[in-house]
Scaffold this active site. Structure first.
Site, PDB file in Angstrom:
ATOM      1  N   ALA A   1      -2.891  -0.233   6.936  1.00 44.84           N
ATOM      2  CA  ALA A   1      -4.289  -0.505   7.262  1.00 44.84           C
ATOM      3  C   ALA A   1      -4.787   0.456   8.334  1.00 44.84           C
ATOM      4  O   ALA A   1      -5.873   1.032   8.225  1.00 44.84           O
ATOM      5  CB  ALA A   1      -4.458  -1.947   7.713  1.00 44.84           C
TER       6      ALA A   1
ATOM      7  N   ASN B   1      -5.013   1.671  -1.616  1.00 45.32           N
ATOM      8  CA  ASN B   1      -5.437   0.289  -1.852  1.00 45.32           C
ATOM      9  C   ASN B   1      -6.154   0.137  -3.192  1.00 45.32           C
ATOM     10  O   ASN B   1      -6.526  -0.961  -3.571  1.00 45.32           O
ATOM     11  CB  ASN B   1      -6.337  -0.222  -0.719  1.00 45.32           C
ATOM     12  CG  ASN B   1      -7.725   0.375  -0.760  1.00 45.32           C
ATOM     13  OD1 ASN B   1      -7.932   1.483  -1.233  1.00 45.32           O
ATOM     14  ND2 ASN B   1      -8.700  -0.350  -0.228  1.00 45.32           N
TER      15      ASN B   1
ATOM     16  N   LYS C   1       0.810  -1.220   0.000  1.00 49.53           N
ATOM     17  CA  LYS C   1       0.000   0.000   0.000  1.00 49.53           C
ATOM     18  C   LYS C   1       0.846   1.274   0.000  1.00 49.53           C
ATOM     19  O   LYS C   1       0.482   2.261  -0.646  1.00 49.53           O
ATOM     20  CB  LYS C   1      -0.958  -0.006   1.193  1.00 49.53           C
ATOM     21  CG  LYS C   1      -2.019  -1.091   1.085  1.00 49.53           C
ATOM     22  CD  LYS C   1      -2.992  -1.047   2.246  1.00 49.53           C
ATOM     23  CE  LYS C   1      -4.063  -2.122   2.101  1.00 49.53           C
ATOM     24  NZ  LYS C   1      -5.066  -2.046   3.180  1.00 49.53           N
TER      25      LYS C   1
END
Length: 271
Positions: free
Chosen positions: A132, A89, A68
């Protein structure tokens, strides 16, 4: 006959991924056709993988761990969630280069709403400070929690992410942060430990009788943390709903059409 939309998922590992199944279901739901490829891609291999996708007419891609941040650096332009997260993403080809998006936060916010879990006014603990965690932080703050602690193996990385949020509600600390503080109402597991068969550990002092736990992982990568939650008599929501939600946002970026998530979540749960 219209040629299928060529798309791909890049990351490592991706053998467990259900993204191709999800986007095929979205395409069927919306009367479209997609050619969605799942490509094992190690760090450093993303530029070549994207070039190969373009040679095949590819117009979009998803990125998962550990790519990412790599994708972020390759983009010519970014949407605001990607810029804030420092991670992407979703990629869209725009004629001369890639535009990067981050739909993780939207996926989580939508799934928390679907589950009836409102972070507003709650104390939130995020385990992990990688891409994340960065992707979900902004949309989580939009829900007005009482406070957020980011806990990570590298406390400096957690503190850096907290500072980057620009919010006085967010602080960072080590993954073994003391458990003598106020318990948390919502704990979000955002590390990639589950992909190595490991799981983040929970401290009793973090918990109270109404603590809710959400793991961004799903499938086999969720099992270790699910076992840890069971050890503390906690039910734990996995990240399948978030996966479908962020995929729906990606699908809209590529096609202009927003698919419905509930039928696809049911489809995956029934298998």
């Amino acid at each position: 006959m219209t040629a299928p939309l060529v798309l791909a998922l890049f990351g490592q590992p991706v053998s467990h991924s259900r993204s191709a199944q999800i986007h095929t279901a979205f395409a069927r739901q919306t009367g479209m056709e997609v050619d969605y490829r799942v490509v094992e891609t190690a760090p450093g291999e993303l530029p070549d993988a994207l070039s190969a996708l373009r040679r095949d007419g590819g117009v979009g891609a998803n990125l998962t761990v550990p790519l990412k941040q790599d994708g972020y650096r390759l983009c010519d332009s970014l949407d605001e969630p990607a810029r804030m997260a420092g991670a992407v993403n979703t990629l869209l080809w725009q004629g001369t280069g890639w535009k990067g998006f981050n739909t993780d936060g939207a996926g989580l916010a939508g799934d928390l709403e679907r589950l009836g879990l409102d972070p507003g006014g709650r104390m939130v603990l995020i385990l992990g400070a990688g891409g994340a965690a960065a992707g979900i932080l902004g949309p989580l703050l939009d829900k007005s929690p009482a406070g957020v602690l980011i806990a990570n193996r590298s406390a400096d990385k957690a503190r850096s992410l907290a500072r980057a949020s620009g919010s006085g509600l967010v602080e960072g600390g080590p993954l073994d942060t003391p458990d003598d503080r106020e318990p948390f109402d919502l704990i979000i597991q955002a590390t990639s430990l589950g992909h190595q068969g490991a799981g983040a550990r929970l401290k009793p002092g973090w918990l109270h009788s109404r603590t809710v736990v959400y793991d961004l992982n799903y499938g086999p990568a969720h099992q270790s943390f699910a076992t840890e939650c069971a050890r503390h008599n906690l039910s734990c929501h996995d990240g399948l709903g978030m996966l479908v939600g962020q995929a729906a946002a990606s699908f809209k970026i590529w096609t202009g059409t927003r698919p419905r998530v509930e039928p696809v979540i049911r489809l995956l749960r029934d298998q």
